[in-house]
Design an enzyme around this catalytic site. Structure first.
Site, PDB file in Angstrom:
ATOM      1  N   LYS A  23       1.049   5.741   1.858  1.00 39.57           N
ATOM      2  CA  LYS A  23      -0.256   5.744   2.532  1.00 39.57           C
ATOM      3  C   LYS A  23      -0.675   4.297   2.846  1.00 39.57           C
ATOM      4  O   LYS A  23      -1.086   4.007   3.954  1.00 39.57           O
ATOM      5  CB  LYS A  23      -1.302   6.378   1.620  1.00 39.57           C
ATOM      6  CG  LYS A  23      -2.746   6.166   2.057  1.00 39.57           C
ATOM      7  CD  LYS A  23      -3.748   6.890   1.180  1.00 39.57           C
ATOM      8  CE  LYS A  23      -4.124   6.112  -0.033  1.00 39.57           C
ATOM      9  NZ  LYS A  23      -5.166   5.083   0.164  1.00 39.57           N
ATOM     10  N   ASN A  24      -0.548   3.412   1.850  1.00 37.35           N
ATOM     11  CA  ASN A  24      -1.093   2.064   2.017  1.00 37.35           C
ATOM     12  C   ASN A  24      -0.200   1.120   2.807  1.00 37.35           C
ATOM     13  O   ASN A  24      -0.568  -0.027   3.035  1.00 37.35           O
ATOM     14  CB  ASN A  24      -1.457   1.478   0.638  1.00 37.35           C
ATOM     15  CG  ASN A  24      -2.649   2.203   0.037  1.00 37.35           C
ATOM     16  OD1 ASN A  24      -3.313   2.987   0.705  1.00 37.35           O
ATOM     17  ND2 ASN A  24      -2.895   1.979  -1.234  1.00 37.35           N
ATOM     18  N   CYS A  67     -17.584   2.236  -2.233  1.00 36.26           N
ATOM     19  CA  CYS A  67     -17.034   3.564  -2.511  1.00 36.26           C
ATOM     20  C   CYS A  67     -17.141   3.736  -4.031  1.00 36.26           C
ATOM     21  O   CYS A  67     -17.655   2.877  -4.729  1.00 36.26           O
ATOM     22  CB  CYS A  67     -15.606   3.684  -2.017  1.00 36.26           C
ATOM     23  SG  CYS A  67     -14.458   2.809  -3.036  1.00 36.26           S
ATOM     24  N   ARG A 104     -16.570  -3.315  -2.954  1.00 40.70           N
ATOM     25  CA  ARG A 104     -15.460  -3.524  -2.018  1.00 40.70           C
ATOM     26  C   ARG A 104     -15.901  -4.235  -0.731  1.00 40.70           C
ATOM     27  O   ARG A 104     -15.820  -3.721   0.361  1.00 40.70           O
ATOM     28  CB  ARG A 104     -14.758  -2.207  -1.730  1.00 40.70           C
ATOM     29  CG  ARG A 104     -14.246  -1.631  -3.038  1.00 40.70           C
ATOM     30  CD  ARG A 104     -13.437  -0.407  -2.889  1.00 40.70           C
ATOM     31  NE  ARG A 104     -12.126  -0.722  -2.308  1.00 40.70           N
ATOM     32  CZ  ARG A 104     -11.260   0.239  -2.005  1.00 40.70           C
ATOM     33  NH1 ARG A 104     -11.609   1.488  -2.195  1.00 40.70           N
ATOM     34  NH2 ARG A 104     -10.092  -0.042  -1.486  1.00 40.70           N
ATOM     35  N   ASP A 126      -3.848   0.976  -8.969  1.00 44.45           N
ATOM     36  CA  ASP A 126      -3.778   2.361  -8.480  1.00 44.45           C
ATOM     37  C   ASP A 126      -3.026   3.283  -9.437  1.00 44.45           C
ATOM     38  O   ASP A 126      -2.952   4.477  -9.207  1.00 44.45           O
ATOM     39  CB  ASP A 126      -3.115   2.412  -7.103  1.00 44.45           C
ATOM     40  CG  ASP A 126      -4.017   1.818  -6.042  1.00 44.45           C
ATOM     41  OD1 ASP A 126      -3.551   1.613  -4.908  1.00 44.45           O
ATOM     42  OD2 ASP A 126      -5.185   1.550  -6.361  1.00 44.45           O
ATOM     43  N   ARG A 185      -6.720  13.057   0.292  1.00 48.21           N
ATOM     44  CA  ARG A 185      -6.692  11.835   1.100  1.00 48.21           C
ATOM     45  C   ARG A 185      -5.392  11.085   0.884  1.00 48.21           C
ATOM     46  O   ARG A 185      -4.906  10.410   1.791  1.00 48.21           O
ATOM     47  CB  ARG A 185      -7.854  10.907   0.693  1.00 48.21           C
ATOM     48  CG  ARG A 185      -9.210  11.470   0.953  1.00 48.21           C
ATOM     49  CD  ARG A 185     -10.265  10.405   0.725  1.00 48.21           C
ATOM     50  NE  ARG A 185      -9.859   9.143   1.332  1.00 48.21           N
ATOM     51  CZ  ARG A 185     -10.582   8.036   1.235  1.00 48.21           C
ATOM     52  NH1 ARG A 185     -11.707   8.043   0.545  1.00 48.21           N
ATOM     53  NH2 ARG A 185     -10.205   6.920   1.800  1.00 48.21           N
TER      54      ARG A 185
END
Ligand code: EPZ
Length: 425
Positions: free
Chosen positions: A22-23, A116, A121, A312, A404
């Site tokens: 994803k990243n 978030c 952030r 993460d 997500r």
């Protein structure tokens, strides 16, 4: 809103295919804005965040063709350098269009992402770098409004220092620098593998970049970038998450389409906890084989920028430590509020004491299933892992967070023997 229902107790076994990262995919999708020729990507994961990014690019005028994990983006018709709040508020990574839009269109208007669950952030480092590259940047009514000031409409190369290591900050500035006048040096650059994957994609488009993967990246601006085809790297956090799921359940699984290469710090900790982990490489196929002990030993972790232990993976390690033998100390040094999964794990019976950015955990023999609530993407993953080992049923609500960042996670876990189903809540 959907929920997941998990009945704990199954030892995971079998094989799971890991999706694209994803990243890495999110910044690389934005790199398409830098060229008037098509960029084709393969191994793109099927995630809600990817869908959001494609929607954001399409409303700017990017033509998109998507066939399974293959996406072709044609930004020749780019005509609207705007990222509206309605889309940006659902995905912070939208800020990654700022650098490419400035470089390509000499202007950009991008909604501030806002905070978030895991922290404020801010994007001050992104803005600081673009200012140093000669852009005029203001914040008006919740939007970052930026434009270049040079007569030729270009940004200019600069020697940049970020105050802290920032992954998307490094990525935004690296993309902005690709079409700037002269050389840009980014010091204190993020070294994450996803930054390297983005750099490799940009170089295949004709960018001149060296040093990606180190803390000093040099970019020499070029006139234009051409089209290319790029395969997205494997998702190292999905890999780590499935390794933790196997570890917590005392299982034995094989993870295909991925390698231990980008996860040394995580693999190291899982081996300290008593797992056997072997990276396997045959022509055209990389995989990881893990055999977990009946019960893990508790392992302490401290998150930090790559190549240290990734933030993460912190929530997932809180879940495996909840039932491990012994005491573990977990320190979160990247985000100021990334322990929200702790109170949910306590509902399942975990023994966790939180003191600021430190959590002290005592492993318990058994967790008891309960109803819990997902608060952010990786917190959701930790609740899934805990549900796999808890006695009885665990109901996880608000799993839109999970969707997500994980590609069909319940299907993948079911194939490994887990008792997990999705229900309309
Ligand atoms: C990226 O977020 C990842 N997201 C995050 O993954 C990951 O947790 C994070 O890097 C750290 O590895 C994507 O790549 C899309 P940072 P990013 O900028 O770039 C502060 C997931 O679960 N900071 O490296 O937003 C910031 O507040 C997500 O997949 C500033 O103060 O993170 C944080 O404390 C979650 N000002 C620290 O730096 C800035 O301008 C690191 O943030 C930028 C960052």
């Amino acid at each position: 809103m959907d929920k997941l229902v998990i009945t704990g107790g199954a030892r995971l076994s079998g094989e799971v295919a890991i999706s694209g990262a994803k990243n890495a995919a999110l910044p690389i999708l934005c790199a398409s804005l830098l060229s008037t020729e098509p960029l084709t990507l393969t191994n793109v994961p099927g995630l809600n965040d990817i869908g959001t990014m494609l929607k954001l690019l399409a409303q700017m005028g990017v033509k998109i063709e998507r066939e399974g994990n293959r996406v072709t983006l044609d930004a020749s018709g780019l005509n609207n350098p705007l990222a509206p709040y309605e889309l940006v508020k659902t995905m912070r990574a939208s800020i990654l269009v700022l650098g490419p839009l400035l470089a390509r269109c000499s202007e950009a208007k991008v909604s501030l992402p806002g905070g978030c669950a895991i922290g404020a952030r801010p994007v001050d480092q992104h803005i600081k770098g673009l200012l140093a590259m000669g852009a005029e940047v203001g914040v008006e009514h919740g939007y970052v409004v930026a434009k270049t000031t040079a007569g030729n409409g270009k940004l200019k190369g600069a020697h940049l220092f970020t105050d802290m290591v920032t992954v998307t900050g490094t990525e935004n500035l690296m993309m902005a620098a690709c079409l700037a006048d002269g050389e840009t040096i980014i010091e204190n650059a993020a070294r994450e593998p996803e930054v390297v994957d983005l750099a490799q994609c940009l170089v295949s488009m004709g960018a001149q970049i060296s040093g990606a993967g180190t803390d000093v990246i040099r970019i020499r601006g070029v006139e234009r970038l051409h089209g290319a085809t790029h395969r997205i790297m494997p998702d190292r956090i999905e890999t780590g998450t499935f390794l933790c799921a196997a570890a917590a359940t005392g299982g034995e699984i094989r993870l295909t389409g991925t390698s231990t290469g980008y996860l040394d710090a995580v693999v190291d900790k899982l081996m300290d906890a008593g797992c056997e982990i072997v990276g396997e490489k045959t022509p055209g196929r990389e995989s990881i084989h893990i055999i977990a002990p009946a019960r893990l030993k508790a392992v302490s972790i401290r998150t930090a920028p790559y190549p240290a232990f990734p933030t993460d993976m912190q929530a997932q390690f809180m879940a495996i430590n909840a039932v491990a033998d012994g005491t573990a100390i977990i320190r979160e040094t990247i985000f100021e509020n990334r322990f929200m999964h702790a109170v949910e794990l306590q509902r399942l019976g975990a023994d966790i004491q939180i003191d600021g950015n430190t959590a002290v955990m005592k492993g318990v023999e058994k967790l008891q299933g309960a109803t819990v609530m997902a608060t952010d993407l990786r917190a959701s993953a930790s609740l899934v892992i805990a549900g796999l080992v808890a006695e009885g049923e665990t109901h996880i609500e608000r799993i839109y967070h999970l969707d997500r960042g994980y590609d069909h996670i319940e299907a993948k876990l079911t194939a490994l023997g887990a008792a997990i189903r999705r229900e309309k809540a």
